[in-house]
Design a protein around this motif. Structure first.
Motif, PDB file in Angstrom:
ATOM      1  N   ASP A 111       0.845  -1.187   0.000  1.00 30.59           N
ATOM      2  CA  ASP A 111       0.000   0.000   0.000  1.00 30.59           C
ATOM      3  C   ASP A 111       0.883   1.242   0.000  1.00 30.59           C
ATOM      4  O   ASP A 111       2.116   1.149  -0.079  1.00 30.59           O
ATOM      5  CB  ASP A 111      -0.990  -0.033   1.171  1.00 30.59           C
ATOM      6  CG  ASP A 111      -0.419   0.542   2.461  1.00 30.59           C
ATOM      7  OD1 ASP A 111       0.815   0.516   2.648  1.00 30.59           O
ATOM      8  OD2 ASP A 111      -1.212   1.015   3.303  1.00 30.59           O
ATOM      9  N   GLU A 174     -11.444  -7.752   2.368  1.00 32.19           N
ATOM     10  CA  GLU A 174     -11.413  -6.290   2.266  1.00 32.19           C
ATOM     11  C   GLU A 174     -10.729  -5.807   0.992  1.00 32.19           C
ATOM     12  O   GLU A 174     -11.053  -4.735   0.483  1.00 32.19           O
ATOM     13  CB  GLU A 174     -10.695  -5.682   3.478  1.00 32.19           C
ATOM     14  CG  GLU A 174     -11.414  -5.883   4.793  1.00 32.19           C
ATOM     15  CD  GLU A 174     -11.008  -7.177   5.498  1.00 32.19           C
ATOM     16  OE1 GLU A 174     -11.254  -7.290   6.712  1.00 32.19           O
ATOM     17  OE2 GLU A 174     -10.442  -8.069   4.823  1.00 32.19           O
ATOM     18  N   THR A 175      -9.796  -6.592   0.472  1.00 32.70           N
ATOM     19  CA  THR A 175      -9.019  -6.146  -0.697  1.00 32.70           C
ATOM     20  C   THR A 175      -9.258  -6.998  -1.940  1.00 32.70           C
ATOM     21  O   THR A 175      -8.529  -6.874  -2.928  1.00 32.70           O
ATOM     22  CB  THR A 175      -7.513  -6.173  -0.373  1.00 32.70           C
ATOM     23  OG1 THR A 175      -7.120  -7.529  -0.069  1.00 32.70           O
ATOM     24  CG2 THR A 175      -7.189  -5.283   0.806  1.00 32.70           C
ATOM     25  N   VAL A 253      -3.014   2.982  -2.608  1.00 37.99           N
ATOM     26  CA  VAL A 253      -4.078   2.619  -1.665  1.00 37.99           C
ATOM     27  C   VAL A 253      -3.612   2.794  -0.223  1.00 37.99           C
ATOM     28  O   VAL A 253      -2.492   2.420   0.133  1.00 37.99           O
ATOM     29  CB  VAL A 253      -4.512   1.151  -1.905  1.00 37.99           C
ATOM     30  CG1 VAL A 253      -5.501   0.701  -0.827  1.00 37.99           C
ATOM     31  CG2 VAL A 253      -5.122   1.008  -3.279  1.00 37.99           C
ATOM     32  N   ASP A 254      -4.493   3.358   0.584  1.00 37.16           N
ATOM     33  CA  ASP A 254      -4.265   3.453   2.025  1.00 37.16           C
ATOM     34  C   ASP A 254      -4.996   2.275   2.662  1.00 37.16           C
ATOM     35  O   ASP A 254      -6.229   2.253   2.693  1.00 37.16           O
ATOM     36  CB  ASP A 254      -4.806   4.785   2.551  1.00 37.16           C
ATOM     37  CG  ASP A 254      -4.537   4.992   4.035  1.00 37.16           C
ATOM     38  OD1 ASP A 254      -4.484   3.982   4.780  1.00 37.16           O
ATOM     39  OD2 ASP A 254      -4.406   6.147   4.459  1.00 37.16           O
ATOM     40  N   LEU A 255      -4.252   1.285   3.136  1.00 39.01           N
ATOM     41  CA  LEU A 255      -4.859   0.061   3.653  1.00 39.01           C
ATOM     42  C   LEU A 255      -5.843   0.338   4.791  1.00 39.01           C
ATOM     43  O   LEU A 255      -6.928  -0.250   4.845  1.00 39.01           O
ATOM     44  CB  LEU A 255      -3.778  -0.912   4.125  1.00 39.01           C
ATOM     45  CG  LEU A 255      -4.270  -2.229   4.729  1.00 39.01           C
ATOM     46  CD1 LEU A 255      -5.147  -2.998   3.750  1.00 39.01           C
ATOM     47  CD2 LEU A 255      -3.086  -3.093   5.168  1.00 39.01           C
ATOM     48  N   LEU A 257      -7.623   3.029   5.317  1.00 41.72           N
ATOM     49  CA  LEU A 257      -8.837   3.599   4.717  1.00 41.72           C
ATOM     50  C   LEU A 257      -9.628   2.521   3.996  1.00 41.72           C
ATOM     51  O   LEU A 257     -10.868   2.478   4.073  1.00 41.72           O
ATOM     52  CB  LEU A 257      -8.456   4.720   3.754  1.00 41.72           C
ATOM     53  CG  LEU A 257      -9.594   5.344   2.951  1.00 41.72           C
ATOM     54  CD1 LEU A 257     -10.625   5.979   3.869  1.00 41.72           C
ATOM     55  CD2 LEU A 257      -9.050   6.365   1.951  1.00 41.72           C
ATOM     56  N   GLN A 258      -8.936   1.651   3.283  1.00 39.03           N
ATOM     57  CA  GLN A 258      -9.582   0.553   2.568  1.00 39.03           C
ATOM     58  C   GLN A 258     -10.411  -0.303   3.521  1.00 39.03           C
ATOM     59  O   GLN A 258     -11.569  -0.628   3.241  1.00 39.03           O
ATOM     60  CB  GLN A 258      -8.515  -0.304   1.879  1.00 39.03           C
ATOM     61  CG  GLN A 258      -9.017  -1.574   1.211  1.00 39.03           C
ATOM     62  CD  GLN A 258      -9.679  -1.318  -0.124  1.00 39.03           C
ATOM     63  OE1 GLN A 258      -9.475  -0.278  -0.750  1.00 39.03           O
ATOM     64  NE2 GLN A 258     -10.475  -2.267  -0.578  1.00 39.03           N
ATOM     65  N   TYR A 262     -14.587  -0.640   3.728  1.00 39.65           N
ATOM     66  CA  TYR A 262     -15.238  -1.955   3.685  1.00 39.65           C
ATOM     67  C   TYR A 262     -16.191  -2.122   4.864  1.00 39.65           C
ATOM     68  O   TYR A 262     -17.348  -2.539   4.699  1.00 39.65           O
ATOM     69  CB  TYR A 262     -14.177  -3.056   3.691  1.00 39.65           C
ATOM     70  CG  TYR A 262     -14.740  -4.451   3.804  1.00 39.65           C
ATOM     71  CD1 TYR A 262     -15.150  -5.149   2.670  1.00 39.65           C
ATOM     72  CD2 TYR A 262     -14.874  -5.067   5.046  1.00 39.65           C
ATOM     73  CE1 TYR A 262     -15.681  -6.426   2.771  1.00 39.65           C
ATOM     74  CE2 TYR A 262     -15.400  -6.340   5.155  1.00 39.65           C
ATOM     75  CZ  TYR A 262     -15.806  -7.019   4.022  1.00 39.65           C
ATOM     76  OH  TYR A 262     -16.340  -8.274   4.128  1.00 39.65           O
ATOM     77  N   GLY A 290      -8.826   4.042  -2.124  1.00 36.26           N
ATOM     78  CA  GLY A 290      -9.530   2.865  -1.615  1.00 36.26           C
ATOM     79  C   GLY A 290     -10.614   2.462  -2.591  1.00 36.26           C
ATOM     80  O   GLY A 290     -11.161   3.316  -3.313  1.00 36.26           O
ATOM     81  N   TYR A 603     -11.540   9.379   8.415  1.00 32.98           N
ATOM     82  CA  TYR A 603     -10.420   9.905   7.631  1.00 32.98           C
ATOM     83  C   TYR A 603      -9.867  11.202   8.232  1.00 32.98           C
ATOM     84  O   TYR A 603      -8.656  11.402   8.293  1.00 32.98           O
ATOM     85  CB  TYR A 603     -10.881  10.148   6.193  1.00 32.98           C
ATOM     86  CG  TYR A 603      -9.779  10.584   5.256  1.00 32.98           C
ATOM     87  CD1 TYR A 603      -8.943   9.663   4.659  1.00 32.98           C
ATOM     88  CD2 TYR A 603      -9.580  11.939   4.973  1.00 32.98           C
ATOM     89  CE1 TYR A 603      -7.931  10.054   3.795  1.00 32.98           C
ATOM     90  CE2 TYR A 603      -8.573  12.352   4.111  1.00 32.98           C
ATOM     91  CZ  TYR A 603      -7.746  11.405   3.529  1.00 32.98           C
ATOM     92  OH  TYR A 603      -6.745  11.810   2.677  1.00 32.98           O
TER      93      TYR A 603
END
Length: 605
Positions: A111, A174-175, A253-255, A257-258, A262, A290, A603
């Motif tokens: 990420d 989630e990913t 990607v910001d894990l 935030l991801q 989710y 994300g 965030y």
């Protein structure tokens, strides 16, 4: 004294036999020798009347056979030693020396902060003929301990084992749509020229970044030359060629935030028993921060050891967990499309910041009625309003009139310029184009002429117009970034094991010079008012920083409407644009808005 009778043939024969034999066979005395007389008589007595030349034939055949067999053996020996000797020597060496592949680990995916999104752990391949099965460490050690398999040499009872790696995803559900998964290459794929460097049992990316960046993530296998004994046991290494690890992929990607996206979306989607999307983007660069599509699937299980029952559950799920709705889902955009209508109206000169239109609650074209949502729900009217107020209140009557003023062709033209009806080029597979309807399209596809009512529906994002969530977050970024939208991308860099940059995705303009700055400021102010008291984005009325948003409620008969919400923040210096969709769930402000609020609360925490 009686004279002794003379026995001509010796004492071993009686006279009767002697006489009978002599008379019968008329033995020639010249053939009888004292040393072998008995043998000759016995032989002749057994064969009786056989001709004497038969024994000569048998002796000839006997000795001839011996000579023939001798020459056959000699010929075979010459063939083995002189003619085929080198071939058999090579085969013998081949049985003694084996080339064992050293499988290269797949490249890692990170990420934006260096957190691992995709990694590798130890694994093994169990190979039996043309059948390849992936097994874990415990299974491999157990089979080796029972002497059921060899370690890369000659196959034993259950085959042979090769050391390999397994793909692992720390956040599998989630990913999933972001990364995709890996699976064994098929026999049909192996026959393609595209996969000449692959072998049976190799992993290949399926969906997501795994598929899109396959050529970089796959490493180059090495090999080991070893000597083995008759039992297939490795004796010594005779040479080796090291494998080349796959290249590393670094994303925007910001894990954290991801994961939050989710969680927030899943809570609402589960409650409504439906599906949904959330996507976040940096408006200043086009980088995806994300990306979530629900329902999801477990890409870790799919890449390793998913059961047949679980696989069928995923593949037969009517909600289509494998579908990435962010890029491959096409929906009526509803009132978010009013941003496009606003730009078309302002840039065509048909309206300006001072244009006022009276909300009459409903308008008619012939027998067809076109009402405002506020009039339908509450029986109320907005009165005379301008564009800023129309955006803040998402007033349908105002935008019906804008559609009348500019016409369908101008609406379609600006929609195309803003990225609708075509792919953005995001670095993910299977992106859909959506649909910008035109007179020509309707005639060719539906066999119908274009009606004035089609233009009114299009102006409020209904009718035949379709868009992907990705296109709507791009539109939001366009407004947030003062009229420049960048091509969306997830990967920032791909770096080889030697440190060489193989891919670098820098900001690339997708849409620009479509709207004047002063016109965009009117739309920005309208979206700012939408998230302030009196607007439709009530979930952000008390948000701690200024934001700009647009709600959308897209009719989707016979179901409940799709709930849309798009927002960017901070208003004066945007760093994130976020779009949320909850399918067939109700009003955008009431259903999708709270999801967006929860995400941005986290965030900007």
């Amino acid at each position: 004294m009686k004279k002794k009778k003379k026995f001509d043939f010796g004492k071993v024969f009686f006279d009767s036999i002697t006489k009978h034999s002599y008379k019968t066979f008329k033995i020639d005395p010249n053939l009888v020798y004292k040393s072998d007389f008995q043998t000759h008589i016995t032989t002749r007595s057994i064969v009786k009347s056989a001709p004497s030349n038969l024994s000569n034939w048998r002796l000839t055949f006997f000795w001839g056979s011996i000579v023939l067999v001798f020459f056959v053996f000699i010929g075979r020996l010459v063939n083995l030693q002189l003619i085929q000797g080198n071939n058999y020597k090579v085969q013998a060496e081949g049985n003694r020396i084996h080339v064992i592949p050293i499988h290269a680990p797949r490249g890692l995916i990170y990420d934006s902060k260096g957190e691992l999104l995709a990694q590798n752990t130890a694994g093994f391949r169990l190979i039996s003929g043309q059948k390849v099965q992936r097994i874990n460490r415990d299974t491999a050690l157990s089979l080796l301990a029972q002497n059921l398999v060899s370690e890369g040499g000659i196959e034993k009872e259950l085959g042979r084992i090769e050391v390999d790696t397994q793909r692992r995803y720390p956040y599998p559900v989630e990913t999933a749509h972001l990364l995709g998964y890996v699976g064994e290459i098929s026999k049909d794929e192996l026959e393609s020229e595209k996969f000449v460097n692959y072998s049976l049992g190799d992993l290949i990316g399926r969906l997501g970044l795994e598929q899109n960046y396959e050529r970089y993530l796959k490493g180059v296998d090495g090999r080991e030359l070893v000597e083995i004994d008759a039992l297939g046991k490795k004796l010594r290494q005779m040479g080796a060629e090291s494998p080349v690890v796959g290249s590393s992929v670094y994303t925007s990607v910001d894990l954290s935030l991801q994961v939050k996206m989710y969680q927030a979306l899943k809570k609402t989607v589960d409650e409504k028993n439906t599906t949904g999307v959330a996507i976040a983007q940096n408006p200043k660069t086009g980088e995806i921060l994300g990306l979530v599509s629900l329902p999801s699937y477990d890409n870790d299980k799919l890449s390793n050891s998913i059961s047949q029952a679980d696989l069928e559950k995923v593949t037969k799920d009517p909600k289509q967990p494998f579908l990435n709705r962010v890029t491959s889902g096409s929906y009526p955009p509803g009132s978010i499309f009013k941003i496009v209508s606003s730009i078309a109206g302002l840039e065509s000169g048909k309206i300006n910041k001072d244009t006022q239109i009276e909300d009459t609650g409903e308008i008619f074209l012939g027998e067809f009625r076109f009402p405002n949502w506020y009039f339908i729900q509450y029986g109320r009217k907005e009165g005379v309003i301008n564009l800023t107020r129309a955006i803040a209140r998402s007033n349908d009557i105002f935008f019906y009139k804008v559609g009348e003023f500019v016409g369908n062709e101008v609406l379609a033209d600006f929609a195309f310029k803003l990225g609708f009806g075509k792919k953005s080029g995001i670095d993910l597979p299977s992106e859909e184009e959506g649909l910008v309807p035109t007179e020509k399209w309707k005639q060719e596809v539906k066999g119908e002429p274009w009606f004035p009512g089609n233009t009114l529906h299009m102006a409020i994002g209904q009718g035949d117009v379709l868009a992907t969530p990705l296109q709507l977050v791009n539109l939001t970024s366009f407004v947030a970034n003062n009229g420049t939208a960048y091509k969306p991308h997830i990967v920032e860099k791909v770096i080889s094991p030697q440190g060489k940059i193989l891919v670098e995705n820098k900001p690339e303009v997708l849409a620009k010079d479509i709207s004047k700055r002063e016109n965009l400021s009117i739309i920005q102010e309208g979206m700012r008012s939408a998230c302030s008291t009196g607007g439709t984005g009530w979930t952000f009325f008390d948000f701690k920083i200024p934001v700009a948003c647009k709600t959308g409620t897209a009719e989707f008969a016979p179901f409940d409407p799709h709930a849309w919400f798009t927002v960017y923040a901070p208003y004066d210096n945007p760093e994130i644009a976020l779009t949320v969709l909850v399918e067939k769930a109700g009003e955008g402000s009431s259903v999708a808005g709270p999801v967006a609020r929860e995400i941005l609360d986290w965030y900007f925490r």
